[in-house]
Design a protein around this motif. Structure first.
Motif: not given
Length: 266
Positions: A119-140
């Motif tokens: 679960t933590l691996l999944l969370h980390a992978a998704c957050l890494a992808a989301l934090f690399s985009t402007g809209v992604g952080s708000s979605l996270a």
């Protein structure tokens, strides 16, 4: 309302807060309804880390790891503990009494450890992808707050407790269907409004970004309902561990949904 706030903050965060004057069904139900707001301290940290990753001050993967560390510290890893206990209980056999006994022990077995790591691996992978985009952080951030809707969803009227003691017994059935509908509706409206503002700020379609935020909230709610139904079917009701697991599983599903929709927005 003050007692509900104290119960919510004292249960779901490590913040120092005075004890409630009275603990009854009304206060417990109010605490479950207020649970999404207790994610705001972690949400602010996530937003800040996403900003730092967006301007290349921090690598996205490092920001993602820090976000999970801070969230675990703020919540005292309570939800992760629930996830591990539920995984151990559900994999111990099909007998509900045995599953509840395994969950009660508190020690983490192979299934619980695997659930935590994956679960933590999944969370980390998704957050890494989301934090690399402007809209992604708000979605996270939306996924984080929406995952706490699992508390009220598990405490809805008509949902029994799996055993006669513990957090599940205290909160089961304390949230009315009307209050739950209002909570989910308000969360959805706020998410859509925030998405529209983010769309304007990032020069993307406000409608598309608002829709993406609505999808994230919908996935979080749907996943929490699935976890709750499975717990009722396998265990006979909900427990504190079920609520914690519901939060973590909903968060994972919402982050996956956010990762998918943000790739389509790019």
């Amino acid at each position: 309302m003050r007692d509900a706030w104290r119960l919510a903050l004292g249960t779901f965060t490590a913040l120092r807060i005075g004890p409630p004057r009275r603990v009854d069904g009304r206060a417990l139900g109010g605490a479950m309804l207020l649970a999404p707001l207790t994610a705001l301290p972690a949400a602010l940290v996530w937003a800040g880390l996403g900003l730092l990753a967006g301007v290349s001050v921090l690598p996205a993967a490092v920001a993602a790891a820090l976000a999970l560390v801070v969230t675990a510290l703020i919540s005292r890893a309570l939800h992760l503990d629930g996830l591990a206990d539920l995984a151990d209980g559900l994999t111990s056999g099909h007998d509900s009494a045995r599953s509840l006994e395994v969950m009660r022990r508190g020690d983490t077995g192979p299934a619980g450890a695997a659930a935590l790591v994956l679960t933590l691996l999944l969370h980390a992978a998704c957050l890494a992808a989301l934090f690399s985009t402007g809209v992604g952080s708000s979605l996270a951030v939306t996924a984080l707050v929406a995952s706490r809707l699992a508390c009220a969803l598990c405490a809805r009227h008509g949902i029994p407790a799996a055993r006669p003691e513990g957090l599940g017994q205290g909160v089961a059935g304390t949230v009315s269907r009307r209050a739950l509908a209002v909570l989910v509706g308000v969360a959805g409206v706020i998410a859509v409004g925030a998405g529209a503002l983010v769309g304007h700020a990032t020069a993307q379609s406000p409608y598309a970004v608002a829709g993406a935020h609505a999808v994230v909230v919908s996935v979080a709610v749907g996943c929490a309902v699935v976890v709750r139904r499975h717990a009722v079917r396998r265990l006979g009701g909900v427990t504190g561990d079920v609520i914690g697991a519901g939060i973590e599983i909903s968060l994972g599903a919402a982050l996956v949904a956010a990762s998918v929709v943000v790739s389509r927005l790019a």
